[in-house]
Motif scaffolding. Sequence first.
Motif, PDB file in Angstrom:
ATOM      1  N   ILE A 153       0.837  -1.199   0.000  1.00 21.86           N
ATOM      2  CA  ILE A 153       0.000   0.000   0.000  1.00 21.86           C
ATOM      3  C   ILE A 153       0.877   1.257   0.000  1.00 21.86           C
ATOM      4  N   GLU A 154       1.946   1.212   0.784  1.00 19.46           N
ATOM      5  CA  GLU A 154       2.845   2.363   0.864  1.00 19.46           C
ATOM      6  C   GLU A 154       3.551   2.608  -0.470  1.00 19.46           C
ATOM      7  N   PHE A 155       3.940   1.532  -1.157  1.00 17.74           N
ATOM      8  CA  PHE A 155       4.574   1.662  -2.472  1.00 17.74           C
ATOM      9  C   PHE A 155       3.630   2.372  -3.442  1.00 17.74           C
ATOM     10  N   HIS A 156       2.378   1.922  -3.470  1.00 20.30           N
ATOM     11  CA  HIS A 156       1.394   2.532  -4.371  1.00 20.30           C
ATOM     12  C   HIS A 156       1.200   4.009  -4.025  1.00 20.30           C
ATOM     13  N   HIS A 157       1.181   4.306  -2.735  1.00 15.39           N
ATOM     14  CA  HIS A 157       0.995   5.690  -2.296  1.00 15.39           C
ATOM     15  C   HIS A 157       2.134   6.580  -2.792  1.00 15.39           C
ATOM     16  N   HIS A 158       3.371   6.119  -2.630  1.00 17.37           N
ATOM     17  CA  HIS A 158       4.520   6.908  -3.071  1.00 17.37           C
ATOM     18  C   HIS A 158       4.548   7.045  -4.591  1.00 17.37           C
ATOM     19  N   LEU A 159       4.160   5.994  -5.289  1.00 19.02           N
ATOM     20  CA  LEU A 159       4.144   6.060  -6.751  1.00 19.02           C
ATOM     21  C   LEU A 159       3.133   7.110  -7.215  1.00 19.02           C
ATOM     22  N   MET A 160       1.949   7.117  -6.590  1.00 20.88           N
ATOM     23  CA  MET A 160       0.938   8.094  -6.971  1.00 20.88           C
ATOM     24  C   MET A 160       1.414   9.516  -6.686  1.00 20.88           C
ATOM     25  N   LEU A 161       2.084   9.726  -5.567  1.00 18.34           N
ATOM     26  CA  LEU A 161       2.601  11.056  -5.258  1.00 18.34           C
ATOM     27  C   LEU A 161       3.596  11.527  -6.323  1.00 18.34           C
ATOM     28  N   ALA A 162       4.342  10.588  -6.894  1.00 19.64           N
ATOM     29  CA  ALA A 162       5.348  10.933  -7.903  1.00 19.64           C
ATOM     30  C   ALA A 162       4.715  11.454  -9.194  1.00 19.64           C
ATOM     31  N   THR A 163       3.412  11.269  -9.374  1.00 19.34           N
ATOM     32  CA  THR A 163       2.744  11.777 -10.577  1.00 19.34           C
ATOM     33  C   THR A 163       2.617  13.295 -10.555  1.00 19.34           C
ATOM     34  N   LYS A 164       2.664  13.895  -9.355  1.00 23.00           N
ATOM     35  CA  LYS A 164       2.493  15.345  -9.173  1.00 23.00           C
ATOM     36  C   LYS A 164       1.142  15.828  -9.713  1.00 23.00           C
ATOM     37  N   PRO A 166      -2.538  16.196  -8.343  1.00 24.88           N
ATOM     38  CA  PRO A 166      -3.432  16.077  -7.190  1.00 24.88           C
ATOM     39  C   PRO A 166      -4.797  15.479  -7.503  1.00 24.88           C
ATOM     40  N   ARG A 167      -5.340  15.790  -8.665  1.00 27.25           N
ATOM     41  CA  ARG A 167      -6.666  15.256  -9.003  1.00 27.25           C
ATOM     42  C   ARG A 167      -6.615  13.744  -9.231  1.00 27.25           C
ATOM     43  N   LEU A 168      -5.568  13.295  -9.896  1.00 26.91           N
ATOM     44  CA  LEU A 168      -5.390  11.869 -10.117  1.00 26.91           C
ATOM     45  C   LEU A 168      -5.223  11.140  -8.784  1.00 26.91           C
ATOM     46  N   ILE A 169      -4.426  11.719  -7.894  1.00 31.26           N
ATOM     47  CA  ILE A 169      -4.191  11.121  -6.585  1.00 31.26           C
ATOM     48  C   ILE A 169      -5.496  11.022  -5.806  1.00 31.26           C
ATOM     49  N   LYS A 170      -6.307  12.071  -5.857  1.00 32.79           N
ATOM     50  CA  LYS A 170      -7.575  12.091  -5.124  1.00 32.79           C
ATOM     51  C   LYS A 170      -8.548  11.046  -5.652  1.00 32.79           C
ATOM     52  N   VAL A 171      -8.677  10.954  -6.969  1.00 33.36           N
ATOM     53  CA  VAL A 171      -9.592   9.981  -7.567  1.00 33.36           C
ATOM     54  C   VAL A 171      -9.130   8.558  -7.268  1.00 33.36           C
ATOM     55  N   ASN A 172      -7.831   8.318  -7.399  1.00 31.09           N
ATOM     56  CA  ASN A 172      -7.303   6.980  -7.126  1.00 31.09           C
ATOM     57  C   ASN A 172      -7.527   6.578  -5.675  1.00 31.09           C
ATOM     58  N   ARG A 173      -7.349   7.530  -4.768  1.00 29.83           N
ATOM     59  CA  ARG A 173      -7.556   7.223  -3.355  1.00 29.83           C
ATOM     60  C   ARG A 173      -9.009   6.844  -3.096  1.00 29.83           C
ATOM     61  N   ALA A 174      -9.938   7.562  -3.724  1.00 29.25           N
ATOM     62  CA  ALA A 174     -11.358   7.257  -3.540  1.00 29.25           C
ATOM     63  C   ALA A 174     -11.679   5.843  -4.019  1.00 29.25           C
ATOM     64  N   VAL A 175     -11.104   5.456  -5.154  1.00 24.83           N
ATOM     65  CA  VAL A 175     -11.335   4.112  -5.689  1.00 24.83           C
ATOM     66  C   VAL A 175     -10.750   3.054  -4.756  1.00 24.83           C
ATOM     67  N   GLU A 176      -9.529   3.292  -4.282  1.00 24.63           N
ATOM     68  CA  GLU A 176      -8.894   2.325  -3.382  1.00 24.63           C
ATOM     69  C   GLU A 176      -9.665   2.188  -2.070  1.00 24.63           C
ATOM     70  N   GLU A 177     -10.174   3.302  -1.567  1.00 29.03           N
ATOM     71  CA  GLU A 177     -10.932   3.241  -0.322  1.00 29.03           C
ATOM     72  C   GLU A 177     -12.213   2.429  -0.492  1.00 29.03           C
ATOM     73  N   GLU A 178     -12.881   2.601  -1.621  1.00 25.41           N
ATOM     74  CA  GLU A 178     -14.082   1.793  -1.868  1.00 25.41           C
ATOM     75  C   GLU A 178     -13.729   0.310  -1.955  1.00 25.41           C
ATOM     76  N   LEU A 179     -12.601   0.006  -2.578  1.00 21.50           N
ATOM     77  CA  LEU A 179     -12.211  -1.396  -2.714  1.00 21.50           C
ATOM     78  C   LEU A 179     -11.920  -2.052  -1.372  1.00 21.50           C
ATOM     79  N   THR A 180     -11.495  -1.264  -0.387  1.00 20.06           N
ATOM     80  CA  THR A 180     -11.228  -1.850   0.927  1.00 20.06           C
ATOM     81  C   THR A 180     -12.502  -2.411   1.552  1.00 20.06           C
ATOM     82  N   LEU A 181     -13.666  -1.968   1.080  1.00 19.77           N
ATOM     83  CA  LEU A 181     -14.931  -2.514   1.587  1.00 19.77           C
ATOM     84  C   LEU A 181     -15.097  -3.974   1.171  1.00 19.77           C
ATOM     85  N   TYR A 182     -14.410  -4.358   0.092  1.00 15.95           N
ATOM     86  CA  TYR A 182     -14.496  -5.742  -0.377  1.00 15.95           C
ATOM     87  C   TYR A 182     -13.246  -6.530  -0.040  1.00 15.95           C
ATOM     88  N   LEU A 183     -12.103  -5.857  -0.062  1.00 18.34           N
ATOM     89  CA  LEU A 183     -10.821  -6.531   0.131  1.00 18.34           C
ATOM     90  C   LEU A 183     -10.349  -6.405   1.569  1.00 18.34           C
TER      91      LEU A 183
END
Length: 241
Positions: A153-164, A166-183
Amino acid sequence: MPQTKTMLGDGPVIEVKTNARAPETITSKLDGIREQVRGMIQRGELRPGERVNEQALANHIGVGRNSAREVLRALEQAGLVQIVPNRGAHVRRLSLEEAMDLYEVRAGLARTAGRLAALRMTGDEERALCDLLARMDLASEAHDAQLYQSLNIEFHHHLMLATKNPRLIKVNRAVEEELTLYLHKGVYSPVQMRRSANEHRNIFDALRNGQATQAAEAFEFHVLTGKQRMLDTVSVQPVGF
């Protein structure tokens, strides 16, 4: 804490005490409370389908009931909670079909993230990812699935931050958070950890060499194989990313 305001007019300067808090202070406090409740959901302390009592939640995290209510409304907008009139709030239960839809979105985001990160990653970010890879290898060799998942999870977080981006990071986080409801509390087998570690290594090599197309394809592939890992074991217990 009461604040002092200086009132200026035709008469003498006077000091007026006020208990009003700045809007940004209130917003910051609510954001902190939201993060606490998000963490409770992600750690499984609040399970999918479980009813969330406002007063009990407020008591647990040490806030007022109104603050707890506002936080639950915000989490409903994020897709983590459902509020039913006259029945209260409960943690949202995600179906397999909904999880598959989210994986497809996540794969597209990963492709974009891999491309951008390869073009924008700094030396410090490269070193951070390299360190995480080394620790993931050790966790895989020790068959420590819980530690591996945390580092993943930390690797994915750092990789997303490297994109610079913010909108992509926010959308990706929302998707990952929803997936935690299943995973919830995913479990990697030793073979799955080795495969996942190799996939992360391929992503990193492409990022380090500035190969945008290869990084995009490698990150997308990693998410899609994660989806397949989950499908392969869904009858037993869903696995992690």
